[in-house]
Scaffold this active site. Sequence first.
Site, mmCIF file in Angstrom:
data_model
loop_
_atom_site.group_PDB
_atom_site.id
_atom_site.type_symbol
_atom_site.label_atom_id
_atom_site.label_comp_id
_atom_site.label_asym_id
_atom_site.label_seq_id
_atom_site.Cartn_x
_atom_site.Cartn_y
_atom_site.Cartn_z
ATOM 1 N N ASP A 240 0.822 -1.209 0.000
ATOM 2 C CA ASP A 240 0.000 0.000 0.000
ATOM 3 C C ASP A 240 0.861 1.266 0.000
ATOM 4 O O ASP A 240 0.506 2.269 -0.625
ATOM 5 C CB ASP A 240 -0.886 0.053 1.252
ATOM 6 N N GLU B 171 -8.102 -10.150 -4.082
ATOM 7 C CA GLU B 171 -7.846 -11.276 -3.181
ATOM 8 C C GLU B 171 -9.044 -12.216 -3.057
ATOM 9 O O GLU B 171 -9.000 -13.172 -2.289
ATOM 10 C CB GLU B 171 -7.424 -10.756 -1.806
ATOM 11 N N LYS C 3 -12.830 -7.986 -5.274
ATOM 12 C CA LYS C 3 -12.675 -7.259 -4.012
ATOM 13 C C LYS C 3 -12.218 -5.824 -4.245
ATOM 14 O O LYS C 3 -12.695 -4.893 -3.607
ATOM 15 C CB LYS C 3 -11.665 -7.990 -3.118
ATOM 16 N N GLN C 4 -11.259 -5.669 -5.135
ATOM 17 C CA GLN C 4 -10.691 -4.343 -5.388
ATOM 18 C C GLN C 4 -10.131 -4.291 -6.797
ATOM 19 O O GLN C 4 -10.013 -5.320 -7.467
ATOM 20 C CB GLN C 4 -9.587 -4.037 -4.384
#
Length: 769
Positions: free
Chosen positions: A358, A488, A601-602
């Site tokens: 991140d 994920e 998820k993202q």
Amino acid sequence: MKNYIKHNEWQIIEEGFDPHLNKISESIFSLGNGRMGQRANFEETYTGETLQGNYVAGVYYPDKTRVGWWKNGYPEYFAKILNATHWIGLTITINDEVLDLNTCKVLNFSRVLDMQQGTLTRKFIVELSNGNVLGVEAIRFCSIVDDEAGVIKYTITPQNFDGKITVESSLDGDVKNQDSNYDEKFWNEISAKQVGDCALLNLETKKTAFWVSSAIYTAIYQNEKDLGLKSSFISKEKYVAQQFTVDVKKDQSTTIYKFAVNLSSENYKKEDLETTTIATLKRVKAKGFNQMLAEQAKAWAVKWQNGDVIIEGDVAAQQAIRFNIFQLHQTYTGEDARLNIGPKGFTGEKYGGSTYWDTEAYCLPFYLATAPQQVAENLLIYRYKHLEKAIENAEKLGFKDGAALYPMVTINGEECHNEWEITFEEIHRNGAIAFAIFNYIRYTAEQKYLAEYGLEVLIGIARFWAQRINWSIEKEKYVMLGVTGPNEYENNVNNNWYTSTIATWCLKYTIEAIGLVKADDAKKLEQILTKTKFDTEKETSHWKDIIEKMFYPIDEKLGVFLQQDGYLDKEQILVKDLPTVDRPLNQKWSWDRILRSCFIKQADVLQGIYFFEEDYDLTTIQRNYDFYESRTVHESSLSPCVHAIIAAKLGDLDRAYEFYLRTSRLDLDDYNNDTEDGLHITSMAGTWLSVVEGFGGMRVKNNQLHLHPVLPEKWKSYAFKIGFRHTIITVKVTTEKVSLTNESEHELNLNVFGKEAHLSANGTLEINS
């Protein structure tokens, strides 16, 4: 989604006390200063549900992992930032009854986080079971001037009684982490003592042997005068306190001042630690509360001067961006290259407080634009110093010849994540670290970083990718097997498009970086090649072959990059057709069901399009955005900002605004029902990106700053500052025009709305929107 935080441009306000929301508020109202941090626990006793948390930067424990340890190469521990000595404690006993908001009647309650001054103020009126009614006002802050110190001003006013109040001001080291794998406590006592009018507690972590020395000084005032009371000293295992008894009268205020410091052996020799701790405490208490508060406000004003984002016409949006920026500054100052940015910062225990990808993917751009250059450079130096550990991590998995795999989770450079599908498959984090080096250099134009640090890291990462792929006879292409992409909700897939894309980009950029260093300093390049035992002809030739022949899954019919092989074999259900009761999936569905679904998820494919948007035309970006957005559930804090940036680029301002609010108010409104265990600090940088890169359209292309601002319908205007190559520029966007103000002595050529523009030193430029 919760909606109990009052909208205010500079303050976070909670009115009324709801015990069910308390752990969420403990996260939201957290304080920190880059060196230490404190959740918004109550100073007084609280027997209700709470997550106690005080954290000291760099101090960790290798908690033995509970899963996977029998697998060869699996990390033996999960590193955790520890819940350290609880320094804020004030046990208040009023006419023999302990003040406890869980047992008394709360008549009035408010909590205010002032983001301009960095203070937390709490006011309440309560009625005890004995009928005593009293008011309390508590103000505290973690000093960003004296970054090992915190201070409390706690005022009690009886409203219907006279009597006695006993105050026990404590340091409690008998603490534990809520997420301890085996319910173990991680601290041993070294010493507990009274030193003059101060109390000191010195603890040592098990295994890692960090020392943290904490000390307090407490004074009791009435009518703005120190009563000069002598305290009774209390000591028990891992606990010391100063106890006072004072007579109080109806409507007369009694104020407790508590000064505390936390010092660690990370920064001082153990033999000097106690002496230095007491000296530090005496220095800050000599300043007094008012001086420390004034210094705090002044220091925060400097941070806001360069880092603020101003939004007119939308208080919720304004409050949110400032909250995110505030928490980022509380977490990381960039003054110490040994430290990094944990996903929860100093606000909770989840994720262990360790470093993830991140930082490079989301946080670095924020610090590049809003802080001195050394701050961003220190984030990269952190990884350079862990290069040998990254090589060791790869060696444990069978890689060789200097291949480097940076850890998914780390504090000291060693992999310590305890989920196989993340630890050994989510290898795209290597690419994010390489991209951060590229991003730093294109932003600062400081190519010397490549020779000093960056090229060695790039070579290690490129070697990893070259060994991680294999040749497919069937496809007659290189393939990347058994990976987990950013999404994920997929594990152990083949040919994840994003992972393969960033892997080949890393190979290209490393070859380019070798050329850049050679042109700039051929002698230094030879030193690096010798140190890394790099065979230029052999290795770069192999890398070029991989670049040319890499396989990327694409669906020609739909015209989209496939997230991985077989993605279209999944049942293609869109998020809009998901029943509300099924959300969030990670709290409602089994893991098996999630893995077999198409839900994302993202940002995954879109993460790659965000990084490498210059490689794709708008039609390609639009097709992929439409396809993947409709399948993304945004159950990662890192997701909405990428979608906001791409939506703004595509001119879909309604969706961009929706995603901006989601990322910016993720914690304030508890979107994903997970704020109680800490804030999502690293994704907060994504909030800034949503404004500056999203609505502001800020990019660096061909050594030039580009801007393409757009204005959301609900905003009257917005403004932000960016520091770029020795200039500081204020960008203000209204419905009529874009105003650029150069606050430096350096002129700048830039590109606005696709056209060349010149900004004079200390000049202003206005361009019609």
